[in-house]
Design an enzyme around this catalytic site. Structure first.
Site, PDB file in Angstrom:
ATOM      1  N   LYS A 124       0.840  -1.206   0.000  1.00 18.83           N
ATOM      2  CA  LYS A 124       0.000   0.000   0.000  1.00 18.83           C
ATOM      3  C   LYS A 124       0.868   1.247   0.000  1.00 18.83           C
ATOM      4  O   LYS A 124       0.552   2.231  -0.669  1.00 18.83           O
ATOM      5  CB  LYS A 124      -0.955   0.000   1.194  1.00 18.83           C
ATOM      6  CG  LYS A 124      -2.086  -1.016   1.037  1.00 18.83           C
ATOM      7  CD  LYS A 124      -2.937  -1.070   2.296  1.00 18.83           C
ATOM      8  CE  LYS A 124      -3.928  -2.217   2.252  1.00 18.83           C
ATOM      9  NZ  LYS A 124      -4.432  -2.547   3.600  1.00 18.83           N
ATOM     10  N   LYS A 177     -14.218  -5.072  -8.507  1.00 13.87           N
ATOM     11  CA  LYS A 177     -14.584  -3.649  -8.575  1.00 13.87           C
ATOM     12  C   LYS A 177     -13.493  -2.854  -9.268  1.00 13.87           C
ATOM     13  O   LYS A 177     -13.755  -1.962 -10.036  1.00 13.87           O
ATOM     14  CB  LYS A 177     -14.737  -3.086  -7.159  1.00 13.87           C
ATOM     15  CG  LYS A 177     -16.043  -3.394  -6.525  1.00 13.87           C
ATOM     16  CD  LYS A 177     -16.143  -2.747  -5.158  1.00 13.87           C
ATOM     17  CE  LYS A 177     -15.221  -3.387  -4.132  1.00 13.87           C
ATOM     18  NZ  LYS A 177     -15.559  -4.733  -3.709  1.00 13.87           N
ATOM     19  N   LYS A 235     -10.790 -11.944 -13.812  1.00 12.12           N
ATOM     20  CA  LYS A 235     -11.454 -12.102 -12.510  1.00 12.12           C
ATOM     21  C   LYS A 235     -12.378 -10.907 -12.271  1.00 12.12           C
ATOM     22  O   LYS A 235     -11.970  -9.760 -12.485  1.00 12.12           O
ATOM     23  CB  LYS A 235     -10.376 -12.150 -11.428  1.00 12.12           C
ATOM     24  CG  LYS A 235     -10.920 -12.238 -10.016  1.00 12.12           C
ATOM     25  CD  LYS A 235      -9.767 -12.189  -9.022  1.00 12.12           C
ATOM     26  CE  LYS A 235     -10.187 -12.425  -7.601  1.00 12.12           C
ATOM     27  NZ  LYS A 235     -10.642 -11.395  -6.787  1.00 12.12           N
TER      28      LYS A 235
HETATM   29  P1  ADP Z   1     -13.025  -6.719  -5.274  1.00 12.15           P
HETATM   30  O1  ADP Z   1     -11.930  -7.456  -6.025  1.00 12.15           O
HETATM   31  O2  ADP Z   1     -14.221  -6.524  -6.123  1.00 12.15           O
HETATM   32  O3  ADP Z   1     -12.535  -5.440  -4.635  1.00 12.15           O
HETATM   33  P2  ADP Z   1     -12.865  -7.773  -2.599  1.00 12.15           P
HETATM   34  O4  ADP Z   1     -11.381  -7.834  -2.710  1.00 12.15           O
HETATM   35  O5  ADP Z   1     -13.488  -6.739  -1.744  1.00 12.15           O
HETATM   36  O6  ADP Z   1     -13.461  -7.675  -4.095  1.00 12.15           O
HETATM   37  O7  ADP Z   1     -13.370  -9.207  -2.189  1.00 12.15           O
HETATM   38  C1  ADP Z   1     -14.249  -9.499  -1.125  1.00 12.15           C
HETATM   39  C2  ADP Z   1     -14.419 -11.005  -1.066  1.00 12.15           C
HETATM   40  O8  ADP Z   1     -15.002 -11.502  -2.284  1.00 12.15           O
HETATM   41  C3  ADP Z   1     -13.097 -11.759  -0.914  1.00 12.15           C
HETATM   42  O9  ADP Z   1     -13.319 -12.845  -0.027  1.00 12.15           O
HETATM   43  C4  ADP Z   1     -12.785 -12.261  -2.295  1.00 12.15           C
HETATM   44  O10 ADP Z   1     -12.047 -13.459  -2.283  1.00 12.15           O
HETATM   45  C5  ADP Z   1     -14.173 -12.492  -2.888  1.00 12.15           C
HETATM   46  N1  ADP Z   1     -14.139 -12.260  -4.344  1.00 12.15           N
HETATM   47  C6  ADP Z   1     -13.919 -11.062  -4.939  1.00 12.15           C
HETATM   48  N2  ADP Z   1     -13.950 -11.177  -6.288  1.00 12.15           N
HETATM   49  C7  ADP Z   1     -14.171 -12.493  -6.556  1.00 12.15           C
HETATM   50  C8  ADP Z   1     -14.307 -13.249  -7.761  1.00 12.15           C
HETATM   51  N3  ADP Z   1     -14.220 -12.694  -8.958  1.00 12.15           N
HETATM   52  N4  ADP Z   1     -14.533 -14.571  -7.658  1.00 12.15           N
HETATM   53  C9  ADP Z   1     -14.629 -15.150  -6.439  1.00 12.15           C
HETATM   54  N5  ADP Z   1     -14.512 -14.499  -5.268  1.00 12.15           N
HETATM   55  C10 ADP Z   1     -14.291 -13.181  -5.306  1.00 12.15           C
END
Ligand code: ADP
Ligand code: TRP
Length: 322
Positions: free
Chosen positions: A113, A195, A192
């Site tokens: 970070k 957001k 994948k």
């Molecule tokens: P993002 O990548 O959208 O910011 P986060 O990092 O906040 O998502 O992820 C929150 C939870 O959702 C975590 O436990 C993460 O492993 C799961 N997660 C996020 N994106 C995926 C995905 N594409 N497939 C499966 N699990 C996901």
């Protein structure tokens, strides 16, 4: 009875990837009568990066609404906002005094970070101590987290052991449960879903915009009449994650048979999503339109969480001579 605790970042409205990869599996875990689950929204941790209070509040509300709409039982388990049990900040101070400076300075996530963000604040630096307090304040036994959080759990154990070593048995030493091979849900562009890649499917939006969202999935330009390869198609990859085996097989045959266009496949995917998550989408809208109901559910969790936290903090303070 195992106490299972985990923190959920409130970084935005949950998408289909969050739902299938994190929310639904955690809710399954929480249904086991042998598990006593404490799930909370880490809204103090969010302040390290999200400074806009309206955005933070909206994220917290939509994350809470999504978990409850997906069936998380807030009566059997505890669901709360981290910031509403401020005893966690008090515990953080005691733990800070048992946290060696180099341990924080060498943490992977801090170094990452610090390289990426323009605002490198002290909150980012002490993030792992607040996380240790989140866990130790509730005598958690098991902490399910992704691999990126493994080091934070090791730090939590080190801090707790160091305190216990000085003052005698005080903290329960938690075990990390590292979630490895959970599915990866692809986004509208096949990467994948995340957001941060702008490729999400938001199942909690109104029909019309959800349909548009599904229609935006990227496909190749094979003409309508020609047979298509389902195994290289983003629409099919998403469809198969949600459909039954027989529905998936039927869709595969349509792809391979030709005269079946991507527009039709997307329409079927859209219909499957709305049908499969009909109850959840409706419950989400109701919770978002009735903030006082959502607030009541959270407040109940916060009251119960405060009771547990007060006992643990009293134990810590008396050991340390306060
Ligand atoms: P993002 O990548 O959208 O910011 P986060 O990092 O906040 O998502 O992820 C929150 C939870 O959702 C975590 O436990 C993460 O492993 C799961 N997660 C996020 N994106 C995926 C995905 N594409 N497939 C499966 N699990 C996901
Ligand atoms: N740091 C965790 C994450 O980024 C969220 C979190 C905060 C957490 N406190 C926690 C997870 C305590 C487990 C236990 O995902």
């Amino acid at each position: 009875m195992a106490r299972i605790l985990t923190g959920i970042q409130s970084s935005g409205k949950p998408h289909l990837g969050n739902l299938l990869g994190a929310i639904l599996p955690a809710i399954e875990l929480s249904k086991d009568p042998a598990n006593d689950c404490f799930f909370f929204i880490a809204d103090l941790h969010s302040l390290t990066t999200i400074k806009d209070e309206k955005v933070r509040l909206e994220n917290t509300r939509s994350v809470a609404a999504a978990w409850i709409a997906c069936g998380f039982d807030t009566g059997k388990n505890l669901f709360y906002r981290q910031s509403k049990v401020p005893l966690v900040c008090e515990l953080m101070w005691y733990l800070s005094c048992f946290t060696p400076y180099p341990m924080l300075a060498n943490a992977h996530s801090f170094k990452d970070k610090a390289d990426k963000l323009s605002d490198v604040n002290a909150g980012l630096f002490s993030y792992p101590v607040l996380m240790a307090a989140d866990i130790l304040l509730y005598d958690a036994n098991i902490v399910p987290v992704g691999k990126d959080q493994k080091q934070h759990l090791e730090m939590t154990r080190d801090i707790a052991n160091s305190f216990n070593h000085r003052f005698g048995e005080t903290f329960v030493i938690p075990e990390a449960q590292i979630q490895k091979d959970l599915m990866t849900v692809p986004g509208t562009d096949g990467q994948k879903m995340s957001k941060s890649y702008g490729n999400i499917i938001d199942i909690f939006q109104p029909d019309k915009s959800l349909r548009k969202n599904v229609m935006s999935i990227i496909t190749d330009s094979t003409p309508l009449e020609e047979p298509k390869n389902p195994d290289t198609c983003n629409v099919f990859s998403l469809y198969r994650l949600l459909a039954s085996d027989s529905q998936t097989e039927e869709m595969r045959q349509k792809y391979e048979g030709g005269n079946y266009g991507y527009g039709q496949a997307k329409q079927e995917l859209f219909e499957l999503i709305t049908k499969k998550y009909e109850k959840e989408r409706q419950a989400f809208d109701e919770l978002m339109n009735n903030p006082s109901h959502l607030e009541d559910l959270l407040k109940d969790g916060e009251k119960r969480a405060t009771e547990v936290a007060s006992e643990v903090l009293a134990r810590v303070k008396s050991k340390a001579g306060y």
